[in-house]
Structures are given as C-alpha cells and as structure tokens.
Design a protein around this motif. Structure first.
Motif, PDB file in Angstrom:
ATOM      1  N   MET A 153      63.314  26.605  54.745  1.00  0.00           N
ATOM      2  CA  MET A 153      64.569  27.193  53.917  1.00  0.00           C
ATOM      3  C   MET A 153      63.980  27.788  52.843  1.00  0.00           C
ATOM      4  N   VAL A 154      62.912  27.204  51.864  1.00  0.00           N
ATOM      5  CA  VAL A 154      62.646  28.011  50.592  1.00  0.00           C
ATOM      6  C   VAL A 154      62.016  29.359  51.187  1.00  0.00           C
ATOM      7  N   ALA A 155      61.214  29.386  52.356  1.00  0.00           N
ATOM      8  CA  ALA A 155      60.649  30.618  53.006  1.00  0.00           C
ATOM      9  C   ALA A 155      61.875  31.806  53.097  1.00  0.00           C
ATOM     10  N   VAL A 156      62.908  31.194  54.019  1.00  0.00           N
ATOM     11  CA  VAL A 156      64.175  31.921  54.126  1.00  0.00           C
ATOM     12  C   VAL A 156      64.729  32.793  52.907  1.00  0.00           C
ATOM     13  N   VAL A 157      64.848  31.904  51.873  1.00  0.00           N
ATOM     14  CA  VAL A 157      65.525  32.530  50.579  1.00  0.00           C
ATOM     15  C   VAL A 157      64.647  33.214  49.835  1.00  0.00           C
ATOM     16  N   GLY A 158      63.199  32.856  49.696  1.00  0.00           N
ATOM     17  CA  GLY A 158      62.338  33.674  49.172  1.00  0.00           C
ATOM     18  C   GLY A 158      62.009  35.085  49.936  1.00  0.00           C
ATOM     19  N   ALA A 159      61.985  35.034  51.245  1.00  0.00           N
ATOM     20  CA  ALA A 159      61.768  36.465  51.991  1.00  0.00           C
ATOM     21  C   ALA A 159      62.946  37.336  51.501  1.00  0.00           C
ATOM     22  N   ALA A 160      64.231  36.861  51.622  1.00  0.00           N
ATOM     23  CA  ALA A 160      65.406  37.588  51.412  1.00  0.00           C
ATOM     24  C   ALA A 160      65.485  38.138  49.953  1.00  0.00           C
ATOM     25  N   ALA A 161      65.269  37.162  48.972  1.00  0.00           N
ATOM     26  CA  ALA A 161      65.317  37.467  47.522  1.00  0.00           C
ATOM     27  C   ALA A 161      64.202  38.526  46.993  1.00  0.00           C
ATOM     28  N   LEU A 162      63.074  38.383  47.876  1.00  0.00           N
ATOM     29  CA  LEU A 162      61.979  39.360  47.503  1.00  0.00           C
ATOM     30  C   LEU A 162      61.983  40.587  48.172  1.00  0.00           C
ATOM     31  N   GLY A 163      62.765  40.792  49.217  1.00  0.00           N
ATOM     32  CA  GLY A 163      63.120  42.060  50.007  1.00  0.00           C
ATOM     33  C   GLY A 163      62.195  42.065  51.065  1.00  0.00           C
ATOM     34  N   VAL A 164      61.418  41.017  51.425  1.00  0.00           N
ATOM     35  CA  VAL A 164      60.522  40.996  52.626  1.00  0.00           C
ATOM     36  C   VAL A 164      61.145  41.341  53.871  1.00  0.00           C
ATOM     37  N   VAL A 186      68.312  39.825  54.814  1.00  0.00           N
ATOM     38  CA  VAL A 186      68.571  38.172  54.863  1.00  0.00           C
ATOM     39  C   VAL A 186      69.019  37.879  56.170  1.00  0.00           C
ATOM     40  N   VAL A 187      69.544  38.900  56.971  1.00  0.00           N
ATOM     41  CA  VAL A 187      69.842  38.140  58.435  1.00  0.00           C
ATOM     42  C   VAL A 187      68.675  37.847  59.165  1.00  0.00           C
ATOM     43  N   ILE A 188      67.691  38.604  59.193  1.00  0.00           N
ATOM     44  CA  ILE A 188      66.327  38.462  59.984  1.00  0.00           C
ATOM     45  C   ILE A 188      65.711  37.304  59.166  1.00  0.00           C
ATOM     46  N   ALA A 189      65.742  37.024  57.999  1.00  0.00           N
ATOM     47  CA  ALA A 189      64.951  36.109  57.452  1.00  0.00           C
ATOM     48  C   ALA A 189      65.694  34.681  58.020  1.00  0.00           C
ATOM     49  N   ALA A 190      67.044  34.776  57.997  1.00  0.00           N
ATOM     50  CA  ALA A 190      67.769  33.356  58.413  1.00  0.00           C
ATOM     51  C   ALA A 190      67.599  33.294  59.936  1.00  0.00           C
ATOM     52  N   LEU A 191      67.684  34.202  60.861  1.00  0.00           N
ATOM     53  CA  LEU A 191      67.338  33.954  61.997  1.00  0.00           C
ATOM     54  C   LEU A 191      65.837  33.385  62.189  1.00  0.00           C
ATOM     55  N   GLY A 192      65.052  34.138  61.724  1.00  0.00           N
ATOM     56  CA  GLY A 192      63.774  33.550  61.639  1.00  0.00           C
ATOM     57  C   GLY A 192      63.513  32.121  61.177  1.00  0.00           C
ATOM     58  N   GLY A 193      64.538  31.602  60.294  1.00  0.00           N
ATOM     59  CA  GLY A 193      64.084  30.077  60.005  1.00  0.00           C
ATOM     60  C   GLY A 193      64.810  29.293  61.127  1.00  0.00           C
ATOM     61  N   VAL A 194      65.691  29.851  61.561  1.00  0.00           N
ATOM     62  CA  VAL A 194      66.451  29.113  62.803  1.00  0.00           C
ATOM     63  C   VAL A 194      65.158  28.920  63.863  1.00  0.00           C
ATOM     64  N   PHE A 195      64.483  30.031  64.334  1.00  0.00           N
ATOM     65  CA  PHE A 195      63.667  30.068  65.217  1.00  0.00           C
ATOM     66  C   PHE A 195      62.465  28.963  64.698  1.00  0.00           C
ATOM     67  N   LEU A 196      62.069  28.968  63.623  1.00  0.00           N
ATOM     68  CA  LEU A 196      60.711  28.069  63.290  1.00  0.00           C
ATOM     69  C   LEU A 196      61.328  26.506  63.103  1.00  0.00           C
ATOM     70  N   MET A 197      62.681  26.526  62.753  1.00  0.00           N
ATOM     71  CA  MET A 197      63.143  24.919  62.772  1.00  0.00           C
ATOM     72  C   MET A 197      63.335  24.385  64.159  1.00  0.00           C
ATOM     73  N   VAL A 198      63.510  25.357  65.035  1.00  0.00           N
ATOM     74  CA  VAL A 198      63.668  24.742  66.388  1.00  0.00           C
ATOM     75  C   VAL A 198      62.348  24.605  67.146  1.00  0.00           C
TER      76      VAL A 198
END
Length: 613
Positions: free
Chosen positions: A428-439, A442-454
């Motif tokens: 979750m921290v990585a998702v927020v950080g990636a979106a906040a820093l513009g890496v 936000v939609v891709i960061a969130a989907l990536g977070g779902v993938f990693l959680m699963v």
C-alpha cells in the motif's frame, strides 16, 4: 435560460431530470438508473451526441478502474487484522471517558479513511464504538454519527480518499489545460478541513448530537419490545400437549411467533425443535397483545403477564443462542427481499424480532417487510449463523461481542495479525508512493498493488472481487457519460451562464461559495458521485465565462461533493450508522447542516488563498 437551448440540450436536461427523480425516490436502485442512462444516451445519439462507445466509456474510465483497485487494496489491508487491533487499542485507552472516546474515534478514523476505503473501516468500528459507549455510560448515538463524519472528512486528505476525488482528477485532465490531480496536491487544505471538522464535532457537534438510544439499555429495551414479548404457559389438559414446538409455530394462524421453549429453567429454540409440549412448559412468544391472545385461544394456552422477557431470557438456552443487532449493508443479497423470502429463520435459525429504519421501529408484520440498506435488525441467532453472516457480508454484526471480553482477552487471540501484514502495508505504501512521485499513474500503481497482493497471498482473487461494491462501480460508469453529453450539447455552458449571471452582483469568491453550497445540497440528495459528474463541467464553464481559475472551481466542487453530512443517504457511512445510532432524519440535518455550511466557507477561503480565483 432555456430559451436558447438546442433540442439536444433539452433532451439531455430531460434525461437528467428523470435521473434526478429516480435517484431521489429510489424507485429503482441507483446503479440500475445509471444503466438506464447509458442505454438512453446511446439510443438518443442524434440528440445527445454520445455514441454507443461513448455511452459505455465510463467502464473504461481511469477513475472507475482506480476505484475498483482501491476497493481491492482496502480489502487486503483489512484482512491483516490491523484495523481490529487498532480498535481494541483505542477501546483500552478511552474506556470510561466520553471525551476521550469521542476524540479517539474521530482522530483515528479520519486519517485511516484518507488511504483505506472508509466503508469497511466504519463497519469494523461500529461494534467497537457501540460497546465502548456502553462501557463509558454514554449513548452510542453520541459517538456513531461522529464516527461516520470523521470517515467522510478523511476522504479529502488524499487523491485516493474517495471516488469523487478520482473523478475530479479525471475531469481536471480532460477539461483543463493540465494533467490529473496529484496524490497530495490538495492535502494541505484537506488537513485544514479535517481539523476544522474534528474541532466542530468535539464542541458544537457534540452538543447537537442527540442521545437517541439510552446509555446501557439492553436490546429488548432499546427496541422497545416489552409489549411484544410474552411468556405463555401450557396448562394441564391443554389441546397442545404432545405437539412438537416447531409444529405449533408453523401451524398457528394467530400471527404470533413462538421463539423459545422454556423447561426446567432452560430454553431451547423453537425453530426445527422436535421437543413435544408438556404440561407446565413455558413458551416465549413474539407478537402484539391481540395476536398472543388469539394464539392462546387457538391452542389452549395461558399468558403469564407477570413474567418479564429480557435479553437474558432470550439468550439463556441450551443451544448458545445470542441476541444481536445486525446491519443490512448496501452489498447484502437481502436488500429488496422480504424477510420471508430471505429464509433467515428456516435456513439459518435466525429470527428477526424488530427492525429499526429511519428512526422508526417496525415490530409487526415483519415477514412482509422488504429489507433496505441501512436497516438495523434485532435478531436472535446462533454463533454459527453469526459467523456465516460475517463471512458473507450479508449482515454486519453490531453487538456480537462485549467490549469487556475483548479487553480482558489476549489481543493476539481476539485480533490476530496476519503474518503477511507487513507485506500488505508495504504494498500500500508503494502504491501511494509511486503515484505521489509520478513514477506511475495512480490507476496503474493501484492495479499493480492488487497484482502484488494476490501473488504474495495477502489477498485471494475471490476476496478481491467480493470487496468491490459493484453497485457503486455501475453508478460511476453510468453517470460519467452524462457529463460528456452535457458538454457536447452545450448544456453545461447553458447552466453556467445562469450561475455566471450572479457574478454581476457578487464577487467571484462569492460565486465560488455559491457553487460549494449548491454542490453540497445536491450531493446530499443524489449521491456525491452523480453530483460531481454533473457539477464539475458546469463549474469549469462558469469559471471560463467569468475569466476565473477553472481549477479553483473544480476543487470547490470536489470538496463539496466529498463532504455530504446533512442527510443519512448523502454518504454510505451515514447510512451505516443510521440504524445503530437510532437516529432520525432530522438529526443529520441539525448536526450535519451547520458543519456543511462551515466547511463550504473554509473550503472556499482555502482554495482562494492557495490557488486563487
């Protein structure tokens, strides 16, 4: 204002009017109304300017996909046990003090809601706060409304705090010469709004919030069931001797329900009981005085008016039956079904004794009552059925465990942390950080977070899909193209012209405040999601005609839609505490109305100072 409207504009206004009526009356579910909007926009393409592809574009909108992902990520965090653990810690340090309980409730819930979907957070905290109120000698009504309001206020802290923020970000990218809104771009103002809201809840709001449910009231008293529960005795020579208890309950035509058989000081559930009635047996019967008398006359029984039925009576059984309060959430499969069709009694051994809805109690004719989201049920059930409901999400227990048992037990036992908790939090921290820093967007960061959680086992695929409130997703996807139609037909510009006319007598900052107030009113009536879709195009057009800052107008609409306090239907968490708090509709107007006006002023001033108009 409509004199210069084109045919297309009038058609779109007609669709909006029809949608507003359906949203307000809820003649059909809001998500179904949204699907109807999609069909109507495409079918009337020559006038609406929205093709079939455009009509379904809401399903591919980045805001919609991001919200789906955030539901799933929130489920991953909730599955760690962190929220439950936090609730118990909260209870242990605030027990016995109303002030500490209120402060801890709002100061804890608000920040969490900035990053985790607030609906499951409030669902977890409701039983904690209810029991905490009992231990503090405070009416739960004094804490549950602030719980909901704090969760709403937390949504304005970050971009992912609420669906309306994500929608506003999408509009910012398409209607203004700038990109999407940053993760923490408006957080400074969000902190101010949260702080002002918390201060209001701790002072003025505290005095305005009513104590609808008496402090320390047992459930029979809370639901005012004294006159609807009666002891009935089986006299010698009765026609009912030898009849199975369940058979008596099924065959009676008097309208009263047999809940329990009491024999030798112990009770047993009447549902599916094969025990046969003996002389001297006592039955606990639920029904009006007239229906109980009719049952006694029909089955040759005698009432025992001198014996009172209490919580202890109903729970003192050989089958460990429990008396519980259960909330019907929006996602429940029981919504829209009559109690008879839910088969709660036959399948789950669960008897509904009363329903609290919109400040009113329903205690008769229950089988024919259609359940609605936000209903609070007083149920007599079994621990096994309560566990099933907790897992399925069809009912949310509000009072299944006493706070004393939670605090006296080992916290590792009652709220164990998942061994994958650090992984889930890290994702979750990585998702927020990636979106906040513009890496990543936000939609891709969130989907990536779902993938990693699963793939890391923090979340199963079934739990991920179950976590999504699909009715909200369909509502989003359905109303998004309505905003598109307003833009293409010139409807947004036409309404904006009417509002801009106030600029001839009002300064721009006052017009900005007007947009905040109008948006807030609409959000309390037709849902925040529908409001933000309708109002942002109008606000941006109005800003352009005034030569003002379009982003400032967009932000004011975003904040106003995300902070709807004045009605129980304005926000999902308000609906969740409506029944457990025993509130009346006007309670939200009295407590939430001043807060809404106060925050409209704070937001307008804050946006003006930080972004200019």
């Amino acid at each position: 204002m409509l004199a210069g409207a084109s045919t297309g504009t009038l058609v779109v206004f007609g669709l909006i009017a029809a949608a507003l009526v359906l949203f307000v009356t809820e003649a059909i579910p809001n998500d179904i109304t949204a699907i109807g909007i999609v069909v109507a926009l495409a079918a009337l393409e020559p006038w609406t300017g929205v093709s079939a592809r455009g009509a379904i574009s809401g399903f591919a909108n980045t805001a919609t996909i991001t919200i789906v992902a955030m539901y799933m990520l929130s489920a991953g965090i909730n599955g760690t046990g962190l929220v439950e653990r936090l609730g118990i810690r909260l209870a242990s340090v605030t027990r016995g003090s109303e002030t500490r309980a209120l402060a801890a409730t709002v100061l804890t819930t608000g920040p969490i809601a900035g990053f985790v979907n607030n609906t499951p957070v409030v669902a977890v905290f409701i039983p904690m706060i209810t029991d905490l109120a009992d231990q503090s000698g405070v009416s739960p009504s004094k804490l549950l409304m602030p719980l909901s309001y704090a969760a709403i206020l937390g949504g304005v802290l970050t971009l992912i705090g609420t669906a309306t923020n994500l929608l506003a970000s999408e509009f910012a990218a398409t209607l203004l010469p700038r990109g999407p809104i940053g993760m923490f771009e408006f957080s400074a103002l969000g902190v101010v709004v949260l702080s002002v809201g918390v201060l209001y809840l701790m002072t003025i709001g505290r005095r305005l919030t009513p104590a609808r449910i008496p402090a320390g009231a047992d459930l029979v008293e809370e639901f005012d069931l004294d006159e609807f529960l009666t002891h009935v005795r089986v006299p010698p020579g009765s026609d009912s001797l030898g009849i199975p208890v369940s058979d008596l309950a099924e065959r009676t035509e008097a309208g009263a329900s047999v809940l329990q058989l009491r024999r030798d000081g112990k009770g047993s559930l009447a549902v599916d009981s094969t025990r046969r009635l003996r002389s001297g047996d006592v039955l606990v019967v639920h029904g009006t005085h007239e229906s109980v008398e009719a049952l006694c006359a029909e089955r040759d029984l005698r009432t025992l008016s001198s014996q009172e039925v209490t919580d202890e009576t109903l729970e003192n059984t050989t089958t460990d039956a429990i008396l519980d309060k259960a909330l019907v959430p929006n996602s429940s499969t029981f919504v829209g079904e009559t109690l008879a069709k839910t088969r709660l009694r036959e399948v789950y051994g669960t008897r509904v004794l009363a329903i609290r809805r919109e400040g009113k109690l329903i205690r008769t004719g229950l089988d024919d009552v259609e359940l609605a989201a936000g209903d609070l049920l007083l149920v007599r059930t079994t621990p096994e059925s309560a566990a099933h409901f907790a897992e399925s999400g069809d009912l949310v227990s509000v009072d299944a465990e006493g706070l004393d048992r939670l605090l006296d037990a080992d916290v590792e036992t009652v709220a164990p942390l998942s061994p994958r908790a650090p992984i889930a939090v890290g994702i979750m921290v990585a998702v927020v950080g990636a979106a906040a820093l513009g890496v990543l967007p936000v939609v891709i960061a969130a989907l990536g977070g779902v993938f990693l959680m699963v793939v890391t086992g923090c979340l199963t695929t079934s739990d991920a899909y179950d976590a999504v409130s699909w009715n909200v997703i369909f509502l989003l996807a359905g109303v998004i193209p309505l905003g598109l139609a307003m833009e293409r037909t010139g409807g947004a510009a036409l309404i904006a012209e009417g509002l801009v006319a106030t600029g001839a007598i009002l300064p721009t900052v006052a017009v900005l405040l007007l947009f905040s107030l109008v948006t807030g009113i609409l959000a309390n009536v037709i849902t925040p999601v529908a409001t933000v879709v309708l109002m942002i195009p109008i606000a941006v057009d109005a800003a352009a005609q005034l030569g003002a800052n379009g982003f400032a107008f967009l932000l004011v609409v975003m904040f106003a839609s995300a902070t709807s306090f004045s009605t129980p239907v304005g926000y999902q968490t308000n609906l969740m505490v409506y029944g457990p708090g025993g509130y009346e509709f006007t309670d939200f107007v009295r407590v939430g109305g001043p807060l809404q006006i106060l925050l409209a002023v704070v937001t307008t001033v804050g946006v003006t100072l930080l972004w200019g108009v």
